[in-house]
Design an enzyme around this catalytic site. Structure first.
Site, PDB file in Angstrom:
ATOM      1  N   ASP A  52       0.763  -1.173  -0.065  1.00  0.00           N
ATOM      2  CA  ASP A  52       0.032   0.130  -0.067  1.00  0.00           C
ATOM      3  C   ASP A  52       1.005   1.146   0.043  1.00  0.00           C
ATOM      4  O   ASP A  52       1.982   1.176   0.619  1.00  0.00           O
ATOM      5  CB  ASP A  52      -0.989   0.001   1.282  1.00  0.00           C
ATOM      6  CG  ASP A  52      -1.831  -1.254   1.589  1.00  0.00           C
ATOM      7  OD1 ASP A  52      -2.757  -1.415   0.355  1.00  0.00           O
ATOM      8  OD2 ASP A  52      -1.844  -1.844   2.443  1.00  0.00           O
ATOM      9  N   ASP A  75      -1.633  -2.466  -4.644  1.00  0.00           N
ATOM     10  CA  ASP A  75      -2.566  -2.731  -3.779  1.00  0.00           C
ATOM     11  C   ASP A  75      -3.317  -1.310  -3.432  1.00  0.00           C
ATOM     12  O   ASP A  75      -3.720  -0.736  -4.261  1.00  0.00           O
ATOM     13  CB  ASP A  75      -1.914  -3.341  -2.382  1.00  0.00           C
ATOM     14  CG  ASP A  75      -2.777  -3.979  -1.498  1.00  0.00           C
ATOM     15  OD1 ASP A  75      -3.812  -4.334  -1.722  1.00  0.00           O
ATOM     16  OD2 ASP A  75      -2.207  -4.506  -0.673  1.00  0.00           O
ATOM     17  N   ASP A  90      -4.364   2.480   3.655  1.00  0.00           N
ATOM     18  CA  ASP A  90      -4.944   1.516   4.532  1.00  0.00           C
ATOM     19  C   ASP A  90      -5.067   1.751   6.077  1.00  0.00           C
ATOM     20  O   ASP A  90      -3.877   2.266   6.563  1.00  0.00           O
ATOM     21  CB  ASP A  90      -4.352   0.064   4.463  1.00  0.00           C
ATOM     22  CG  ASP A  90      -5.074  -0.774   3.273  1.00  0.00           C
ATOM     23  OD1 ASP A  90      -5.520  -0.298   2.370  1.00  0.00           O
ATOM     24  OD2 ASP A  90      -4.637  -1.979   3.241  1.00  0.00           O
ATOM     25  N   ARG A 118     -13.754   1.477  -3.166  1.00  0.00           N
ATOM     26  CA  ARG A 118     -13.243   1.695  -1.849  1.00  0.00           C
ATOM     27  C   ARG A 118     -12.851   3.096  -1.557  1.00  0.00           C
ATOM     28  O   ARG A 118     -11.613   3.487  -1.393  1.00  0.00           O
ATOM     29  CB  ARG A 118     -12.007   0.832  -1.526  1.00  0.00           C
ATOM     30  CG  ARG A 118     -12.271  -0.771  -1.629  1.00  0.00           C
ATOM     31  CD  ARG A 118     -11.092  -1.382  -1.160  1.00  0.00           C
ATOM     32  NE  ARG A 118     -11.481  -3.001  -1.186  1.00  0.00           N
ATOM     33  CZ  ARG A 118     -10.470  -4.052  -1.338  1.00  0.00           C
ATOM     34  NH1 ARG A 118      -9.178  -3.392  -1.043  1.00  0.00           N
ATOM     35  NH2 ARG A 118     -10.885  -5.288  -1.160  1.00  0.00           N
TER      36      ARG A 118
END
Length: 439
Positions: free
Chosen positions: A219, A258, A262, A317
């Protein structure tokens, strides 16, 4: 015009988005000295989202001269992070720093050959019933694992507590880096452009789905078990490596990205303001698993605020939420033909999405703005889609009755700065969000 405060001085909204030159000329107040202002010592304002709760977020604002660093390359940046322990520190980034400046080949284990990897693990040769976990160290998969470990060690940078990382000027940032804000408190990241890291060595998993799949790591930024984190005026993008340019192998996209951000594993008290998230697929994940072992550490945490961010040309997302009390207000979401959804409603999530604006192209249903992964109530009020006030929950439930959403998150956000009228959000956010705008 709306007004906001900056170190006790008043600036208009127009001044705030017009750039540093206008700000220098326009600051008012009895002691205003704009030229002497050092944005690296800014702290998060009282009441500005969840990161202002409790002790607030000051980053490295209290750093002494010995703990202020200016860095221009990856080695210098990692050295600055490691210096001085958890004493307050400021790291100023000049220019674009490439974490993999020598290229992916420099990270490959001796003997690793991608063509050999493809030949051995193709569905025709290997099948789709057995994963690669038992492959020995000298196999193509074993050599891939060593190569991946080399990249992991190279591109991840661990951020200590009480740190401010800030870009200098309009063109500062990182390429190919993975910022790890892990098990620490009090971090500020501002005014930086992050080009998403590419996984140089994705793994093929024959058992992932009906056709197998490529799985990638890294990430752009990870907030893992950390508290009081402020991410402000950054730009997150796939940049020169968009998914649209990626090849396919074994009939599946060779996925090398990715997430962009996060927030996981019991992280708490995070504010993300005035950022741009663009050109990406799986963008922001809050809470990384439905499993009960993970849930035990996430319940009552994952409190995150998103305001005045631009979410543009993303697939999904923005964010997907598990467990957290997430407040999303005054954000602008701009869809494209690949748009899947913005808000993912996950296990035990309590999302409040208010006063946001959505710009969707013709042919993209408004019902797709919300995606139900689990039955969790949410609040969605005063949101505009293409300039029209829209009840997002009602539209979703009418079009997708098999995934009915429940209204009422059960809490009311109080940690908000100026709430702009939702109809004006596109103009305000598009002009003001992203890197290169912090003086």
């Amino acid at each position: 015009m709306n007004a906001q405060t900056w170190h006790g001085h008043v600036i208009t909204r127009a001044m705030a988005v017009a750039g540093c030159a206008a700000l220098v000329l326009a600051v008012t107040g009895p002691t205003a000295q704009a030229k002497g202002h050092d944005a690296a010592r800014d702290t998060l304002a009282t009441g500005d989202g969840w990161a202002s709760d409790g002790t607030g977020t000051t980053g490295g604002a209290a750093a002494d001269a010995a703990h202020v660093y200016t860095v221009t390359d990856w080695a210098g940046f990692k050295a600055a992070l490691a210096a001085g322990g958890t004493a307050p520190k400021i790291i100023k980034v000049k220019g674009t720093i490439d974490a993999v400046s020598e290229g992916c080949d420099s990270l490959a284990a001796p003997g690793y050959d991608f063509d050999a990897y493809l030949a051995k693990y193709s569905p025709e040769a290997w099948g789709l019933d057995t994963d690669l976990s038992a492959e020995p160290a000298d196999s193509p998969e074993g050599l891939r694992r060593v190569s991946a470990a080399n990249q992991d060690q190279t591109i991840k940078a661990n951020v200590p507590a009480n740190t401010t990382i800030i870009g200098v000027g309009k063109n500062a940032g990182f390429k190919g880096a993975s910022l790890q804000i892990k098990a620490v408190d009090n971090v500020i990241v501002r005014n930086l452009t992050f080009e998403s890291p590419i996984d140089c060595f994705p793994q093929w998993d024959p058992t992932d789905g009906d056709k197998g799949n490529w799985n990638s790591e890294y990430d752009t930024a990870v907030v893992y078990g950390s508290t009081h984190v402020w991410l402000d005026h950054n730009t997150f993008t796939d940049g020169s490596h968009p998914d649209s340019a990626a090849p396919t192998y074994f009939g599946m996209l060779y996925q090398q990205h990715d997430g962009e951000l996060d927030i996981v594993r019991g992280a708490n008290y995070v504010t993300a303001s005035w950022n741009v998230f663009t050109e990406h697929d799986k963008t922001i994940l809050i809470g990384n698993s439905d499993s009960e072992s993970t849930a035990a550490g996430d319940r009552g945490k994952l409190k995150v605020t998103f305001h005045h961010n631009l979410f543009s040309d993303l697939v999904e997302r923005a964010p997907r939420v598990r467990f957290g009390q997430v407040d999303s207000y005054n954000n602008h979401f701009v869809g494209n033909d690949e748009y899947a959804y913005s808000f993912g409603i996950g296990k035990e999530s309590r999302l409040v999405a208010e006063h946001n604006a959505f710009t969707l192209p013709a042919g993209i249903s408004v019902a797709k703005v919300l995606k139900r992964w689990n039955v969790s109530p949410l609040t969605a009020a005063d949101n505009y889609v293409n300039g029209k006030l829209t009840d997002l929950i009602a539209v979703h439930n009418a079009e997708i009755p098999a995934e009915t959403l429940e209204s009422g998150a059960g809490w009311t956000p109080t940690l908000r700065t100026t709430v702009d009228p939702a109809k004006k959000v596109p103009g305000i956010v598009d002009r003001g969000a992203g890197a290169g705008r912090v003086c």
